[in-house]
Enzyme design. Structure first.
Site, PDB file in Angstrom:
ATOM      1  N   GLU A 283       0.854  -1.197   0.000  1.00 32.37           N
ATOM      2  CA  GLU A 283       0.000   0.000   0.000  1.00 32.37           C
ATOM      3  C   GLU A 283       0.888   1.244   0.000  1.00 32.37           C
ATOM      4  O   GLU A 283       1.834   1.338   0.780  1.00 32.37           O
ATOM      5  CB  GLU A 283      -0.926  -0.040   1.221  1.00 32.37           C
ATOM      6  CG  GLU A 283      -1.581   1.288   1.605  1.00 32.37           C
ATOM      7  CD  GLU A 283      -2.445   1.918   0.515  1.00 32.37           C
ATOM      8  OE1 GLU A 283      -3.211   1.182  -0.150  1.00 32.37           O
ATOM      9  OE2 GLU A 283      -2.338   3.141   0.309  1.00 32.37           O
ATOM     10  N   GLN A 284       0.531   2.226  -0.840  1.00 28.56           N
ATOM     11  CA  GLN A 284       1.398   3.409  -0.952  1.00 28.56           C
ATOM     12  C   GLN A 284       1.353   4.317   0.275  1.00 28.56           C
ATOM     13  O   GLN A 284       2.338   4.983   0.597  1.00 28.56           O
ATOM     14  CB  GLN A 284       1.028   4.213  -2.199  1.00 28.56           C
ATOM     15  CG  GLN A 284      -0.350   4.839  -2.137  1.00 28.56           C
ATOM     16  CD  GLN A 284      -0.689   5.656  -3.377  1.00 28.56           C
ATOM     17  OE1 GLN A 284       0.106   5.772  -4.297  1.00 28.56           O
ATOM     18  NE2 GLN A 284      -1.882   6.224  -3.402  1.00 28.56           N
TER      19      GLN A 284
ATOM     20  N   TYR B 263     -28.682   8.368   5.441  1.00 35.84           N
ATOM     21  CA  TYR B 263     -28.978   7.115   6.155  1.00 35.84           C
ATOM     22  C   TYR B 263     -28.245   7.067   7.489  1.00 35.84           C
ATOM     23  O   TYR B 263     -27.221   7.730   7.667  1.00 35.84           O
ATOM     24  CB  TYR B 263     -28.677   5.877   5.309  1.00 35.84           C
ATOM     25  CG  TYR B 263     -27.305   5.770   4.664  1.00 35.84           C
ATOM     26  CD1 TYR B 263     -26.213   5.258   5.351  1.00 35.84           C
ATOM     27  CD2 TYR B 263     -27.126   6.134   3.326  1.00 35.84           C
ATOM     28  CE1 TYR B 263     -24.975   5.119   4.725  1.00 35.84           C
ATOM     29  CE2 TYR B 263     -25.893   6.008   2.698  1.00 35.84           C
ATOM     30  CZ  TYR B 263     -24.821   5.493   3.403  1.00 35.84           C
ATOM     31  OH  TYR B 263     -23.610   5.354   2.787  1.00 35.84           O
TER      32      TYR B 263
HETATM   33  P1  FAD Z   1      -9.535   2.440  -3.734  1.00 39.07           P
HETATM   34  O1  FAD Z   1     -10.461   2.581  -2.585  1.00 39.07           O
HETATM   35  O2  FAD Z   1      -9.254   3.649  -4.550  1.00 39.07           O
HETATM   36  O3  FAD Z   1      -8.171   1.854  -3.157  1.00 39.07           O
HETATM   37  C1  FAD Z   1      -6.979   1.856  -3.895  1.00 39.07           C
HETATM   38  C2  FAD Z   1      -5.825   1.706  -2.922  1.00 39.07           C
HETATM   39  O4  FAD Z   1      -4.619   1.560  -3.654  1.00 39.07           O
HETATM   40  C3  FAD Z   1      -5.660   2.922  -2.012  1.00 39.07           C
HETATM   41  O5  FAD Z   1      -5.429   2.490  -0.697  1.00 39.07           O
HETATM   42  C4  FAD Z   1      -4.446   3.624  -2.609  1.00 39.07           C
HETATM   43  O6  FAD Z   1      -3.702   4.355  -1.646  1.00 39.07           O
HETATM   44  C5  FAD Z   1      -3.648   2.436  -3.150  1.00 39.07           C
HETATM   45  N1  FAD Z   1      -2.786   2.777  -4.277  1.00 39.07           N
HETATM   46  C6  FAD Z   1      -3.091   3.539  -5.354  1.00 39.07           C
HETATM   47  N2  FAD Z   1      -2.051   3.628  -6.187  1.00 39.07           N
HETATM   48  C7  FAD Z   1      -1.061   2.885  -5.634  1.00 39.07           C
HETATM   49  C8  FAD Z   1       0.272   2.603  -6.018  1.00 39.07           C
HETATM   50  N3  FAD Z   1       0.772   3.096  -7.168  1.00 39.07           N
HETATM   51  N4  FAD Z   1       1.029   1.789  -5.237  1.00 39.07           N
HETATM   52  C9  FAD Z   1       0.517   1.288  -4.071  1.00 39.07           C
HETATM   53  N5  FAD Z   1      -0.739   1.554  -3.646  1.00 39.07           N
HETATM   54  C10 FAD Z   1      -1.517   2.342  -4.414  1.00 39.07           C
HETATM   55  N6  FAD Z   1     -19.434   1.720  -3.379  1.00 39.07           N
HETATM   56  C11 FAD Z   1     -20.340   0.862  -2.824  1.00 39.07           C
HETATM   57  O7  FAD Z   1     -20.206  -0.365  -2.995  1.00 39.07           O
HETATM   58  N7  FAD Z   1     -21.404   1.318  -2.090  1.00 39.07           N
HETATM   59  C12 FAD Z   1     -21.603   2.664  -1.880  1.00 39.07           C
HETATM   60  O8  FAD Z   1     -22.561   3.057  -1.199  1.00 39.07           O
HETATM   61  C13 FAD Z   1     -20.675   3.588  -2.446  1.00 39.07           C
HETATM   62  N8  FAD Z   1     -20.841   4.914  -2.261  1.00 39.07           N
HETATM   63  C14 FAD Z   1     -19.933   5.776  -2.788  1.00 39.07           C
HETATM   64  C15 FAD Z   1     -20.121   7.153  -2.579  1.00 39.07           C
HETATM   65  C16 FAD Z   1     -19.218   8.066  -3.101  1.00 39.07           C
HETATM   66  C17 FAD Z   1     -19.451   9.538  -2.890  1.00 39.07           C
HETATM   67  C18 FAD Z   1     -18.078   7.580  -3.828  1.00 39.07           C
HETATM   68  C19 FAD Z   1     -17.062   8.541  -4.366  1.00 39.07           C
HETATM   69  C20 FAD Z   1     -17.887   6.222  -4.045  1.00 39.07           C
HETATM   70  C21 FAD Z   1     -18.821   5.303  -3.540  1.00 39.07           C
HETATM   71  N9  FAD Z   1     -18.663   3.918  -3.727  1.00 39.07           N
HETATM   72  C22 FAD Z   1     -19.575   3.057  -3.199  1.00 39.07           C
HETATM   73  C23 FAD Z   1     -17.536   3.397  -4.545  1.00 39.07           C
HETATM   74  C24 FAD Z   1     -16.420   2.822  -3.691  1.00 39.07           C
HETATM   75  O9  FAD Z   1     -16.009   3.762  -2.731  1.00 39.07           O
HETATM   76  C25 FAD Z   1     -15.204   2.422  -4.561  1.00 39.07           C
HETATM   77  O10 FAD Z   1     -15.649   1.776  -5.718  1.00 39.07           O
HETATM   78  C26 FAD Z   1     -14.287   1.482  -3.790  1.00 39.07           C
HETATM   79  O11 FAD Z   1     -13.865   2.075  -2.581  1.00 39.07           O
HETATM   80  C27 FAD Z   1     -13.079   1.078  -4.648  1.00 39.07           C
HETATM   81  O12 FAD Z   1     -12.179   0.311  -3.872  1.00 39.07           O
HETATM   82  P2  FAD Z   1     -10.741  -0.060  -4.457  1.00 39.07           P
HETATM   83  O13 FAD Z   1     -10.049  -0.775  -3.342  1.00 39.07           O
HETATM   84  O14 FAD Z   1     -10.873  -0.737  -5.767  1.00 39.07           O
HETATM   85  O15 FAD Z   1     -10.031   1.324  -4.753  1.00 39.07           O
END
Ligand code: FAD
Length: 422
Positions: A36-37, A217
């Site tokens: 994790e970055q 909610y």
């Molecule tokens: P991220 O959460 O973006 O995690 C990526 C991780 O990788 C981060 O920790 C980052 O630091 C790390 N990273 C990035 N680049 C690098 C690198 N080069 N090297 C090492 N580490 C790196 N989803 C739902 O299911 N239900 C909801 O109700 C919902 N509501 C939402 C409301 C809002 C306003 C928003 C904006 C989004 C919502 N979402 C919801 C969507 C959801 O938040 C995201 O789709 C989800 O968090 C994505 O998770 P992820 O782990 O794929 O990506």
């Protein structure tokens, strides 16, 4: 970064997607390392809605009880008009739980993230921070990642869960995040602060209005209340860089009902989230490197399925790894990664493509104004509350193969639907 032992799988990114994938693969007996970055594992933001297609998986992981204890099981999901506050349609979430066998849960993001982090720790996932991955390459028998500090790591397979601005995605496509010109303000506050604001304390409520919407909610067993205000930014449309600022927030909701405007002073005003998605891509795998979560399919949030899809991705991958695993050989995991990744790629991109494109269309419907708003309201009011044909394809069990994927509700193009009302 100089890990002493070779992991069998590297996961880049410790968000909800990366951690849940690491857990899914560790449960299959693999040695998994997460890079994790950030300097600490964590999540920013407020509430998250988890539909039954996700709580079913949390149950398989043995985490549903903990999540339910920390979250809230709302009674209904209510859609209202943001201008006149009248009900448009609803889902009865108790009936929905009976239909799908698992609840609709709302939970604080940081609580869900912590549950997954603890589960990873218990399962023996190696969790490393301050590891910013800058490049990926396939090598003999696996894949290699390089970090900003010059370190490298290698494993049989690499899962890139590095979010909307994924570096790994560049291996597959040269695309950019697509700006919707919408921006979200969030605010999770102690429940006492919203008493008297005309809120529903047991429902998820979304007020849909002209170029804006407002979600409310309860969270943390009802101790907190979550609000999200989303609107189209005139400055974004005008091409200005400084868009989505608090003055635009107040302006965007000026014509909405008291219940919505009462909530606005409680929003966090020092940060906001500009809403981007990406056009769907159907190839997520490059050799031994596979995309997962927002790196593969960042959606606009209107279907509340972004984190849910990320959790589903990890589950599906874990199941295919189990199916494609022979006995450990010569220090290797015994997984036929080509077969496991092919099976993952045969089912997930199409499902996520449907969600990403439906979220765009659903958002357009929410934000209509003028006559089209009134036509939409008439259509939604006519919907049978117990008609699940709109959501069966999402909330049903996560498909492991494309044959298991339920027939999608075929939406009538909006123009046709509105025309039919004239
Ligand atoms: P991220 O959460 O973006 O995690 C990526 C991780 O990788 C981060 O920790 C980052 O630091 C790390 N990273 C990035 N680049 C690098 C690198 N080069 N090297 C090492 N580490 C790196 N989803 C739902 O299911 N239900 C909801 O109700 C919902 N509501 C939402 C409301 C809002 C306003 C928003 C904006 C989004 C919502 N979402 C919801 C969507 C959801 O938040 C995201 O789709 C989800 O968090 C994505 O998770 P992820 O782990 O794929 O990506």
């Amino acid at each position: 970064i100089s890990p002493s032992t070779r992991a069998e799988v590297i996961v880049v990114g410790g968000g909800i997607g990366g951690l849940s994938a690491a857990l899914a693969l560790t449960r299959q007996g693999l040695r998994v390392r997460v890079h994790e970055q950030a300097s600490v594992f964590g999540e920013v933001g407020a509430g998250l809605q988890l539909a039954p297609n996700c709580t079913r998986i949390l149950d398989r992981y043995g985490l549903l009880e903990e999540a339910t204890d920390l979250g809230v099981l709302p009674e209904g999901m209510v859609m209202k008009d943001a201008v006149d506050a009248r009900d448009l349609t609803r889902l009865d979430l108790r009936d929905l739980e009976r239909r799908y066998g698992y609840p609709y849960l709302v939970i604080h993001r940081s609580d869900l993230h912590r549950i997954l982090l603890r589960a990873c720790e218990r399962a023996g996932v190696e969790l490393l921070t301050d590891a910013c991955c800058v490049s990926y390459e396939n090598v003999d028998g696996g894949a290699r990642v390089r970090f900003a500090d010059g370190g490298v790591d290698e494993a049989e397979a690499v899962i890139a869960a590095d979010g909307l601005r994924s570096v790994a995605r560049e291996l597959l496509v040269r695309d950019e995040p697509v700006s919707s010109a919408y921006v979200a303000y969030r605010g999770a506050v102690p429940f006492e602060k919203v008493v008297g604001n005309g809120i529903h304390d047991r429902d998820v409520v979304v007020y849909v209005g002209p170029r804006c919407h407002f979600v409310q909610y309860p969270l943390r067993g009802g101790e907190m209340f979550n609000q999200v205000a989303v609107f189209e930014s005139p400055k974004a449309l005008a091409g200005e860089d400084d868009w989505g600022t608090p003055d635009e927030l107040d302006e965007a909701f000026a014509g909405t009902c008291d219940q919505v405007r009462n909530g606005l002073p409680l929003m966090w005003r020092d940060r906001w989230w500009r809403m981007y998605d990406r056009d769907p891509i159907m190839t997520w795998v490059a050799g031994r490197i596979a995309l997962l979560g927002d790196a593969a399919h960042p959606p606009l949030q209107y279907m509340a399925q972004g984190a849910v899809m990320a959790i589903e991705d990890g589950w599906v991958l874990g199941e295919h790894v189990a199916a494609q695993r022979a006995r450990r050989t010569g220090g290797g995991s015994g997984v036929d990664w080509d077969a496991a990744f092919a099976a993952y790629e045969a089912v997930r991109p199409e499902h996520c493509r449907r969600v990403v494109t439906t979220a765009r269309a659903w958002g357009e419907l929410w934000h209509l104004e003028g006559l089209r708003r009134l036509q939409r309201n008439a259509l939604l009011r006519g919907r049978d509350v117990y008609d699940y044909s709109f959501v069966d394809w999402i909330y049903g069990p996560t498909a492991l193969t494309s044959e298991e994927e339920p027939e999608m509700f075929r939406p009538i193009p909006l123009d046709t639907a509105l025309h039919a009302q004239r």
